[in-house]
Design a protein around this motif. Structure first.
Motif, PDB file in Angstrom:
ATOM      1  N   ALA A   1       4.498  -6.767  -5.673  1.00  0.00           N
ATOM      2  CA  ALA A   1       3.346  -6.052  -6.117  1.00  0.00           C
ATOM      3  C   ALA A   1       2.684  -5.091  -5.447  1.00  0.00           C
ATOM      4  O   ALA A   1       2.496  -3.807  -5.827  1.00  0.00           O
ATOM      5  CB  ALA A   1       2.169  -7.290  -6.141  1.00  0.00           C
ATOM      6  N   LEU A   2       3.024  -4.987  -4.112  1.00  0.00           N
ATOM      7  CA  LEU A   2       2.475  -3.730  -3.246  1.00  0.00           C
ATOM      8  C   LEU A   2       3.274  -2.744  -3.296  1.00  0.00           C
ATOM      9  O   LEU A   2       2.935  -1.481  -3.105  1.00  0.00           O
ATOM     10  CB  LEU A   2       2.366  -4.209  -1.837  1.00  0.00           C
ATOM     11  CG  LEU A   2       1.327  -5.415  -1.318  1.00  0.00           C
ATOM     12  CD1 LEU A   2       1.198  -5.570   0.139  1.00  0.00           C
ATOM     13  CD2 LEU A   2      -0.112  -4.728  -1.947  1.00  0.00           C
ATOM     14  N   ILE A   3       4.652  -2.921  -3.325  1.00  0.00           N
ATOM     15  CA  ILE A   3       5.724  -1.621  -3.726  1.00  0.00           C
ATOM     16  C   ILE A   3       5.252  -1.179  -5.010  1.00  0.00           C
ATOM     17  O   ILE A   3       5.435   0.327  -4.726  1.00  0.00           O
ATOM     18  CB  ILE A   3       7.047  -2.263  -3.851  1.00  0.00           C
ATOM     19  CG1 ILE A   3       7.628  -2.706  -2.499  1.00  0.00           C
ATOM     20  CG2 ILE A   3       7.905  -1.313  -4.573  1.00  0.00           C
ATOM     21  CD1 ILE A   3       9.191  -3.523  -2.740  1.00  0.00           C
ATOM     22  N   ILE A   4       5.003  -1.631  -5.953  1.00  0.00           N
ATOM     23  CA  ILE A   4       4.493  -0.917  -7.337  1.00  0.00           C
ATOM     24  C   ILE A   4       3.179   0.016  -6.986  1.00  0.00           C
ATOM     25  O   ILE A   4       2.810   1.022  -7.482  1.00  0.00           O
ATOM     26  CB  ILE A   4       4.259  -2.094  -8.432  1.00  0.00           C
ATOM     27  CG1 ILE A   4       5.577  -2.656  -8.953  1.00  0.00           C
ATOM     28  CG2 ILE A   4       3.537  -1.349  -9.368  1.00  0.00           C
ATOM     29  CD1 ILE A   4       6.511  -1.381  -9.665  1.00  0.00           C
ATOM     30  N   LEU A   5       2.182  -0.849  -6.244  1.00  0.00           N
ATOM     31  CA  LEU A   5       0.757  -0.360  -6.276  1.00  0.00           C
ATOM     32  C   LEU A   5       0.675   0.634  -5.087  1.00  0.00           C
ATOM     33  O   LEU A   5      -0.013   1.750  -5.493  1.00  0.00           O
ATOM     34  CB  LEU A   5      -0.100  -1.465  -5.695  1.00  0.00           C
ATOM     35  CG  LEU A   5      -0.351  -2.506  -6.755  1.00  0.00           C
ATOM     36  CD1 LEU A   5      -0.767  -3.846  -6.232  1.00  0.00           C
ATOM     37  CD2 LEU A   5      -1.217  -2.011  -8.279  1.00  0.00           C
ATOM     38  N   LEU A   6       1.233   0.569  -4.145  1.00  0.00           N
ATOM     39  CA  LEU A   6       1.142   1.480  -2.900  1.00  0.00           C
ATOM     40  C   LEU A   6       2.219   2.920  -3.332  1.00  0.00           C
ATOM     41  O   LEU A   6       1.913   3.812  -2.731  1.00  0.00           O
ATOM     42  CB  LEU A   6       1.743   1.115  -1.908  1.00  0.00           C
ATOM     43  CG  LEU A   6       0.858  -0.451  -1.092  1.00  0.00           C
ATOM     44  CD1 LEU A   6       1.387  -0.619   0.101  1.00  0.00           C
ATOM     45  CD2 LEU A   6      -0.484   0.363  -0.696  1.00  0.00           C
ATOM     46  N   PHE A   7       2.797   2.915  -4.330  1.00  0.00           N
ATOM     47  CA  PHE A   7       3.570   3.881  -4.712  1.00  0.00           C
ATOM     48  C   PHE A   7       2.674   5.107  -5.555  1.00  0.00           C
ATOM     49  O   PHE A   7       3.133   5.854  -6.015  1.00  0.00           O
ATOM     50  CB  PHE A   7       5.031   3.920  -5.310  1.00  0.00           C
ATOM     51  CG  PHE A   7       6.130   3.654  -4.031  1.00  0.00           C
ATOM     52  CD1 PHE A   7       6.679   4.764  -3.840  1.00  0.00           C
ATOM     53  CD2 PHE A   7       6.291   2.742  -3.345  1.00  0.00           C
ATOM     54  CE1 PHE A   7       7.609   4.760  -3.121  1.00  0.00           C
ATOM     55  CE2 PHE A   7       7.273   2.761  -2.531  1.00  0.00           C
ATOM     56  CZ  PHE A   7       7.989   3.728  -2.274  1.00  0.00           C
ATOM     57  N   LYS A   8       1.670   4.550  -6.109  1.00  0.00           N
ATOM     58  CA  LYS A   8       0.805   5.055  -7.021  1.00  0.00           C
ATOM     59  C   LYS A   8      -0.251   5.912  -6.080  1.00  0.00           C
ATOM     60  O   LYS A   8      -0.403   5.450  -4.895  1.00  0.00           O
ATOM     61  CB  LYS A   8       0.053   4.324  -7.969  1.00  0.00           C
ATOM     62  CG  LYS A   8       0.844   3.350  -8.903  1.00  0.00           C
ATOM     63  CD  LYS A   8       0.066   2.798  -9.731  1.00  0.00           C
ATOM     64  CE  LYS A   8       0.872   2.205 -10.932  1.00  0.00           C
ATOM     65  NZ  LYS A   8      -0.127   0.989 -11.793  1.00  0.00           N
ATOM     66  N   LYS A   9      -0.899   6.935  -6.874  1.00  0.00           N
ATOM     67  CA  LYS A   9      -2.080   7.774  -6.110  1.00  0.00           C
ATOM     68  C   LYS A   9      -3.201   7.090  -6.266  1.00  0.00           C
ATOM     69  O   LYS A   9      -3.369   6.273  -7.224  1.00  0.00           O
ATOM     70  CB  LYS A   9      -2.079   9.155  -6.395  1.00  0.00           C
ATOM     71  CG  LYS A   9      -0.875  10.120  -6.289  1.00  0.00           C
ATOM     72  CD  LYS A   9      -0.699  11.438  -7.044  1.00  0.00           C
ATOM     73  CE  LYS A   9       0.512  12.113  -6.519  1.00  0.00           C
ATOM     74  NZ  LYS A   9       0.606  13.547  -7.128  1.00  0.00           N
ATOM     75  N   GLY A  10      -4.199   7.057  -5.474  1.00  0.00           N
ATOM     76  CA  GLY A  10      -5.567   6.568  -5.571  1.00  0.00           C
ATOM     77  C   GLY A  10      -6.089   5.666  -4.535  1.00  0.00           C
ATOM     78  O   GLY A  10      -7.128   5.124  -4.659  1.00  0.00           O
ATOM     79  N   PHE A  11      -5.044   5.216  -3.725  1.00  0.00           N
ATOM     80  CA  PHE A  11      -5.179   3.969  -2.724  1.00  0.00           C
ATOM     81  C   PHE A  11      -6.123   4.687  -1.487  1.00  0.00           C
ATOM     82  O   PHE A  11      -5.748   5.357  -0.852  1.00  0.00           O
ATOM     83  CB  PHE A  11      -3.968   3.463  -2.248  1.00  0.00           C
ATOM     84  CG  PHE A  11      -4.139   2.510  -1.127  1.00  0.00           C
ATOM     85  CD1 PHE A  11      -4.696   1.356  -1.054  1.00  0.00           C
ATOM     86  CD2 PHE A  11      -3.623   2.977   0.177  1.00  0.00           C
ATOM     87  CE1 PHE A  11      -5.000   0.679   0.102  1.00  0.00           C
ATOM     88  CE2 PHE A  11      -3.508   1.975   1.204  1.00  0.00           C
ATOM     89  CZ  PHE A  11      -4.601   1.016   1.212  1.00  0.00           C
ATOM     90  N   ALA A  12      -7.283   3.976  -1.416  1.00  0.00           N
ATOM     91  CA  ALA A  12      -8.213   4.516  -0.257  1.00  0.00           C
ATOM     92  C   ALA A  12      -9.070   3.420   0.136  1.00  0.00           C
ATOM     93  O   ALA A  12     -10.177   3.432  -0.651  1.00  0.00           O
ATOM     94  CB  ALA A  12      -8.622   5.782  -0.657  1.00  0.00           C
ATOM     95  N   PHE A  13      -8.926   2.365   1.118  1.00  0.00           N
ATOM     96  CA  PHE A  13     -10.291   1.678   1.557  1.00  0.00           C
ATOM     97  C   PHE A  13     -10.954   2.608   2.251  1.00  0.00           C
ATOM     98  O   PHE A  13     -10.537   3.359   3.228  1.00  0.00           O
ATOM     99  CB  PHE A  13      -9.556   0.487   2.337  1.00  0.00           C
ATOM    100  CG  PHE A  13      -8.796  -0.587   1.345  1.00  0.00           C
ATOM    101  CD1 PHE A  13      -9.505  -1.231   0.272  1.00  0.00           C
ATOM    102  CD2 PHE A  13      -7.529  -0.976   1.466  1.00  0.00           C
ATOM    103  CE1 PHE A  13      -9.176  -2.210  -0.451  1.00  0.00           C
ATOM    104  CE2 PHE A  13      -6.755  -1.935   0.406  1.00  0.00           C
ATOM    105  CZ  PHE A  13      -7.557  -2.552  -0.470  1.00  0.00           C
ATOM    106  N   GLY A  14     -12.357   1.997   2.251  1.00  0.00           N
ATOM    107  CA  GLY A  14     -13.085   2.989   3.076  1.00  0.00           C
ATOM    108  C   GLY A  14     -14.661   2.505   2.759  1.00  0.00           C
ATOM    109  O   GLY A  14     -14.928   1.613   1.784  1.00  0.00           O
ATOM    110  N   SER A  15     -15.838   3.041   3.256  1.00  0.00           N
ATOM    111  CA  SER A  15     -17.103   2.835   3.129  1.00  0.00           C
ATOM    112  C   SER A  15     -17.353   3.098   1.638  1.00  0.00           C
ATOM    113  O   SER A  15     -18.368   2.500   1.124  1.00  0.00           O
ATOM    114  CB  SER A  15     -18.271   3.614   4.036  1.00  0.00           C
ATOM    115  OG  SER A  15     -17.809   4.960   3.977  1.00  0.00           O
ATOM    116  N   ASP A  16     -16.533   4.010   0.937  1.00  0.00           N
ATOM    117  CA  ASP A  16     -17.081   4.152  -0.365  1.00  0.00           C
ATOM    118  C   ASP A  16     -16.544   3.194  -1.294  1.00  0.00           C
ATOM    119  O   ASP A  16     -17.505   3.028  -2.331  1.00  0.00           O
ATOM    120  CB  ASP A  16     -16.786   5.746  -0.829  1.00  0.00           C
ATOM    121  CG  ASP A  16     -17.007   6.774   0.042  1.00  0.00           C
ATOM    122  OD1 ASP A  16     -18.286   6.619   0.657  1.00  0.00           O
ATOM    123  OD2 ASP A  16     -16.522   7.798   0.054  1.00  0.00           O
ATOM    124  N   THR A  17     -15.970   2.377  -0.911  1.00  0.00           N
ATOM    125  CA  THR A  17     -15.325   1.338  -1.817  1.00  0.00           C
ATOM    126  C   THR A  17     -15.648  -0.150  -1.513  1.00  0.00           C
ATOM    127  O   THR A  17     -15.417  -1.020  -2.113  1.00  0.00           O
ATOM    128  CB  THR A  17     -14.002   1.540  -2.127  1.00  0.00           C
ATOM    129  OG1 THR A  17     -13.153   1.235  -0.877  1.00  0.00           O
ATOM    130  CG2 THR A  17     -13.485   3.133  -2.655  1.00  0.00           C
TER     131      THR A  17
END
Length: 296
Positions: free
Chosen positions: A134-150
């Motif tokens: 699942a992570l292989i699919i998800l991490l190859f997409k753009k838009g991943f960003a954990f942080g204070s905003d999310t």
């Protein structure tokens, strides 16, 4: 066809619907229906269908089990759906997809606590392979960003995953006493009661005259497919399979979503997607493979 195979096909069918739903529901919400209004329509529409089917099956539920069904309705319908939609509005789809990979792990832990099921090496390895795919699919997409905003949105997505995990574990014992349609009818009855005060306002704001035929078809797909059939398939599969096995199928959703997007020309095939699919199917096989009767 064996009963277990039918159960696996039912869970696969539910996750096929969920995977396709990502591309369909976003065309309806929030442009035509706001999130909680959509949940209201989903739960009410599915509830009416469950009662229509359930009217042909006369099965009395013991009074002591009504409280259990009420709890399942809270975790499996109301909290599950509302926290997901609320969280998704405050984070991004990639974050949500990554956080949802925690669901089978949470189910494994909750099952061990409540149902006293054993955490076997097969289950751990299977879940690990599923997460990797699942992570292989998800991490190859753009838009991943954990942080204070999310962080707030990410927290609600995690609570959603936990909520659905608790539901799968709590509803499992009820499946040994009642037919699937009886269980899901009562789960949605209580779920609708919880959803009603949150969704009725947004539902009343829907401008039905703005729906064109395409939007109507997509709206009905979410009601009939994503809610009615997907929940029914899941509850049917859960009658024969363990909560851990059912939850592990969640790893197929990013792959299904990707291949559906490819089929409609919104994405392209890559070997990465094929490798991810192989890892996920291998993980599902390992989690569902019993070592002994005690592991079921």
């Amino acid at each position: 066809m064996s009963t277990n195979l039918k159960a696996h096909l039912a869970i696969l069918g539910a996750n096929l619907i969920y995977g396709i739903n990502y591309s369909i529901a976003k065309d309806v919400m929030p442009a035509y229906i706001l999130p909680f209004g959509f949940i209201f329509c989903r739960v009410l529409g599915a509830l009416m269908l469950f009662f229509a089917i359930g009217s042909y099956i006369k099965e009395k539920v013991e009074q002591k089990d009504l409280l259990k069904l009420a709890v399942c309705g809270f975790f499996g319908v109301a909290a599950n759906q509302m926290m997901f939609f609320y969280g998704l509005n405050l984070t991004n789809p990639i974050n949500a997809g990554i956080i949802m990979t925690s669901n089978p792990i949470l189910v494994l832990i909750v099952s061990a606590i409540i149902l006293k099921t054993r955490i076997t090496a097969n289950k751990i390895l299977g879940i690990t392979l599923g997460i990797a795919g699942a992570l292989i699919i998800l991490l190859f997409k753009k838009g991943f960003a954990f942080g204070s905003d999310t962080i707030v949105g990410d927290t609600f997505i995690f609570l959603n995953a936990l909520s659905y995990g608790i539901y799968l574990v709590l509803v499992k014992p009820l499946m040994s006493k009642y037919k699937p349609i009886t269980v899901i009818k009562w789960v949605f009855t209580f779920g609708f009661i919880y959803v009603l005060p949150f969704g009725i306002s947004q539902a009343s704001e829907i401008e039905w005259s703005s729906f064109n035929p395409e939007i109507w078809l997509k709206f009905l797909f979410v009601i009939i497919g994503t809610t009615f059939f997907a929940y029914l398939f899941n509850i049917y599969g859960l009658k024969k399979l363990s909560p851990s096995t059912v939850s592990t199928y969640i790893y197929l959703q990013p792959v299904i979503a990707a291949f559906f997007a490819i089929s409609v020309g919104k994405d392209s095939f890559t070997w990465i997607k094929l490798i991810a699919a192989i890892l996920i199917f291998s993980g599902v096989y390992l989690v569902s493979k019993p070592i002994s009767s005690k592991n079921q």
